[in-house]
Write an enzyme that holds these catalytic residues in place. Structure first.
Site: not given
Ligand code: SAH
Ligand code: SF4
Length: 344
Positions: A94, A107, A118, A193, A292
């Site tokens: 995406e 993005c 996570c 990020s 979200n």
């Molecule tokens: N893996 C990297 C970059 C991709 S995620 C990182 O974790 O930084 C980009 C951002 O989206 C991160 O700050 C992540 O914590 C956030 N994110 C993930 N799931 C989300 C959700 N459901 N609502 C809001 N932000 C979210």
């Molecule tokens: Fe965590 Fe970023 Fe990977 Fe989502 S994309 S699992 S927020 S490290």
């Protein structure tokens, strides 16, 4: 015969090498080809009208230009556009296009899925498939720009995946986008990020281009952070904050911290005090992001709780901003669209 050349994976030096040595062309042809692809977003060799017919016919067989193919595109009420792409091997990723006034931000994804799991993230829930190549990363931007009919001003690596688990391809993609003969996008308009991969942050500190850094903090102590971000067990807050200090000493850049506000999980005001202590001495800017919802177990913090948290940070001298959520009605949080499509 050898494998055809994957155009979008080539750095500028590689373009010159391939053009002169493999195809026996003068150097300026490499620049012309890059201009078609990166400037005009022309991905079909037959449309490159300043090349001779003979050359075009030769290149058709030896040069593959493979931007991702659009599967679905959705536009939210606030103008956020979300793209689901298919890659040459059928995998899906995406990208999101955000618009604020005449400011546009793409993005981009860096991996198919993400191995870091996570607990609040849709990408993390759907598992890890593979890394993206440099060309699959830049291709997302080019394909969006072609759809838009205009260049996009900013790039953030906040789509699917952890950029610092695919650092080589991400750095190569950034060099390609930055190259004056290619996309010519300023490094200061690019932000990585990360969930806090320490070696990646230290690599960025040494990277020659002034790319911006954003770190997903989400919790100010190891117990809570390890619970919602398993990566914290490998790179706990002590080493993470040290790496941020090193990055800041080397680059002088302010660091953005992302903090997703999840109701009664990480939004107690006590945690704001803890965060200010953790970050003391660092030049940071905190983005408070309303969660979200992607899983029933978590809810978005109420506006009152977010405001109270922000007020404590402000009082303690930590600059911050409450982000308006974007594209909630089209599942614009990373990983949500791919998950929904594969569930159908
Ligand atoms: N893996 C990297 C970059 C991709 S995620 C990182 O974790 O930084 C980009 C951002 O989206 C991160 O700050 C992540 O914590 C956030 N994110 C993930 N799931 C989300 C959700 N459901 N609502 C809001 N932000 C979210
Ligand atoms: Fe965590 Fe970023 Fe990977 Fe989502 S994309 S699992 S927020 S490290």
């Amino acid at each position: 015969m050898s494998e055809p050349v994957h155009a979008l994976d080539l750095s500028h030096e590689e373009w010159i090498d391939v053009s002169t040595k493999r195809w026996g062309l003068p150097k300026y042809r490499a620049d012309q080809l890059c201009q078609w692809i990166y400037d005009k977003k022309v991905f079909n060799v037959h449309e490159m009208t300043n090349l001779s017919k003979d050359l075009r016919e030769k290149l058709v067989y030896d040069l593959m230009i493979l931007p991702p193919i659009p599967v679905t595109e959705e536009t939210s009420k606030d103008g956020t556009r979300k793209f689901l792409w298919q890659l040459y091997d059928g995998e899906r990723i995406e990208s999101v296009l955000l618009t604020h006034g005449n400011h546009t931000t793409a993005c981009l994804s860096s991996q198919v899925g993400c191995p870091l799991n996570c607990s609040f993230c849709a990408t993390g829930q759907s598992g890890f498939r593979r890394d993206l190549t440099a060309g699959e990363i830049t291709g997302q931007l080019l394909a969006m720009e072609k759809r838009l009919g205009a260049n996009i001003g900013n790039v953030v690596f906040m789509g699917m995946g952890e950029p610092f688990l695919n650092t080589r391809a991400v750095f190569k993609a950034i060099s390609i986008l930055n190259s004056p003969k290619m996309r010519n996008l300023g490094a200061r308009h690019i932000t990585i990020s990360t969930s806090g991969i320490v070696p990646g942050i230290l690599d960025l500190a040494e990277f020659p281009l002034p790319v911006r850094l954003s770190v997903s903090l989400h919790a100010p102590n190891d117990a809570l952070r390890s619970k919602i971000m398993p990566v914290n067990r490998k790179y706990p807050l002590g080493p993470l904050v040290n790496a941020l200090r090193t990055y800041q000493q080397k680059t002088g850049e302010r660091i953005t911290l992302e903090y997703v506000m999840i109701q009664k999980v990480n939004d107690e005001t006590e945690l704001a005090y803890e965060m200010a202590a953790l970050l003391s001495g660092l030049g940071v800017y905190v983005n408070l992001i309303p969660y979200n919802p992607v899983k029933d177990v978590y809810q978005r913090s109420t506006p009152e709780r977010i405001k109270a948290f922000a007020a404590v940070l402000t009082q303690l001298g930590i600059e911050n901003e409450i982000r308006r959520e974007k594209g909630t009605d089209i599942n614009a949080a990373c990983g949500q669209l791919r998950r929904r499509e594969s569930a159908n």
